[in-house]
Each structure stands twice: as structure tokens, then as C-alpha cells.
Design a protein around this motif. Sequence first.
Motif, short mmCIF file in Angstrom:
data_model
loop_
_atom_site.label_atom_id
_atom_site.label_comp_id
_atom_site.label_asym_id
_atom_site.label_seq_id
_atom_site.Cartn_x
_atom_site.Cartn_y
_atom_site.Cartn_z
N GLN A 1 105.83 32.12 11.66
CA GLN A 1 104.90 32.14 12.79
C GLN A 1 103.72 33.07 12.49
O GLN A 1 102.57 32.79 12.88
N HIS B 1 110.09 25.38 11.36
CA HIS B 1 109.79 26.57 12.16
C HIS B 1 108.79 26.31 13.28
O HIS B 1 108.87 26.94 14.32
N ASN B 2 107.82 25.42 13.04
CA ASN B 2 106.89 25.05 14.11
C ASN B 2 106.28 23.69 13.79
O ASN B 2 106.52 23.12 12.72
N SER C 1 101.16 31.13 10.36
CA SER C 1 100.32 30.23 11.16
C SER C 1 99.24 31.03 11.90
O SER C 1 98.05 30.66 11.90
N VAL D 1 107.92 25.56 18.61
CA VAL D 1 108.22 26.79 17.87
C VAL D 1 109.72 27.00 17.93
O VAL D 1 110.32 26.99 19.01
#
Length: 255
Positions: free
Chosen positions: A196, A179-180, A199, A186
Motif C-alpha cells: 500500500q 494486495h489492492n 501505491s 485493499v
Amino acid sequence: MTSIFRKLVAEAVAKHVDPWADKGIEKLPAERVTRYTYMPAKGEWQMDVSLIKMEAQPFDRGAQRQVYRMKKISQAPTAHWKKDPLDWRKAPNYVVKCYITPDGTMNANNNREKCFQDVQIQYEASYWASQFNKAGPPKHIKVIQCNVLELTGREGSPVVGCERFVDGHDKCGDGFVKHNSNSGFVDDQQSRSTPQAFSAHSFYLSQGKLMVVDIQGVGDLYTDPQVALTLPSFTLTYPVSTSNLPVTDMYSVRS
């Protein structure tokens, strides 16, 4: 938190399908290894003995580590094995991760400290996941527990990281997704807000001192996260040296 993992395990058991059934891992020779489990509340390591069967060649690799398929059972007899003792076909699947060496071997004791630190960092990320869940998000998350294995029967007794293999798909039909990253990536192709948000939550809750990044996994069950620091002297939740953790430009991570 554990309900996510239990649900995935229950689904796998219900299907009665081993995704590695055709790999023949149960036919490989068994090894006796020492398993190290981190006890974060005390900052100590607990040791016990396990039996494993592991493939000789990695099935995948990243920028720094390569990954092997493995089956593992406890050395001590359990009720699970009384009916069919040491039936390796029923042993749970694990993945072993070790740092890539110039000669391709596992005998990399110069990375011994890194292997133990990787496990500690995963527990640190798990702490921030628990704080995220306490905030009442629509979907709870979990970071997979991992351990260190010392392959005592091999030359140099190399150490590797290991964790349960998670197979399956999320409600969108996606399997393992990154996902990142810790360098600004990203995944904007996924309709996922939770990774997200996690994070970002870790960044704001720590008052900008750290951010949990490299979020990847199946659904909201994550593995191999990294803890990026803004200050090398910042004290983490659990006792762990921050000397090898990335001191990151948060602008590049957040952009």
C-alpha cells in the motif's frame, strides 16, 4: 532490487523440487518461438529465438486473461545444458498469459498491441518501484520482468505475455496475494504495509498524475501491476502509448 528475485530462485534451487514435476510438461512437443524483450531506455524491442513446451489448456484465468504453464529454454546452447542437453525437466518454469477470446483460442491478433503494451506498463511500474526503493523503505520491492512471445508455428502467429513462475511463501506463510486493485479494493486482512505504501508513494511522487495499483505477488516480488492515470495526456517515463490505459477516479482507488 534483484536480490529479492535471486533469493527466491536460490531457495527454489536449494529445495530441488519442481512444483510442476507431476504435470508432465517435459513430455509435450517443443515449439520454436520469437521472444521480444523491451529495451526501455531506447524504447525498442529486441528479438531472439527460444524453445518452449506449453500446456494446451489454461490452469487459471482472470477477468480478461487466461494463464498456461510453460517451460522455456534459450535456443542457443549454454553451459547449463552441456551436461544434459535439452533436459526439459530442468528447464525453468514460466507462466503464459493471453487475452480470453470468445472461442477460447490464442489466435487473437486483435489483442497483439495490448500484449506488447502490457510488457511496457510492467517496465513503467518497475521504474516507480525503483524510485520507491531509493526512498529507503524498510523492505525493497521488485516487479518481475516479462516478455512477449510470438508463437510463429501456430496459425495466425498469436502473441502472448510470459514471465518466470514464482513459487514460495513470505515470512507470514502466505503464497500469492493480491494486495489492492484499480477499483478501490485493499486487502485489509494482511498485515502488510509495503504494497500500500508503494501505491501511495507512486501517487505522491508523480504529483497525483498516476498511481501504480493492482499490486499482487509473492512477498515483495510483484507481477501484473497497472498504472492508473488521472490525465490521459500524461507522459510516462518510458515511450508507451497511454491511449489504452485506465483514466481512473483516484478517489475510488485511494478510498
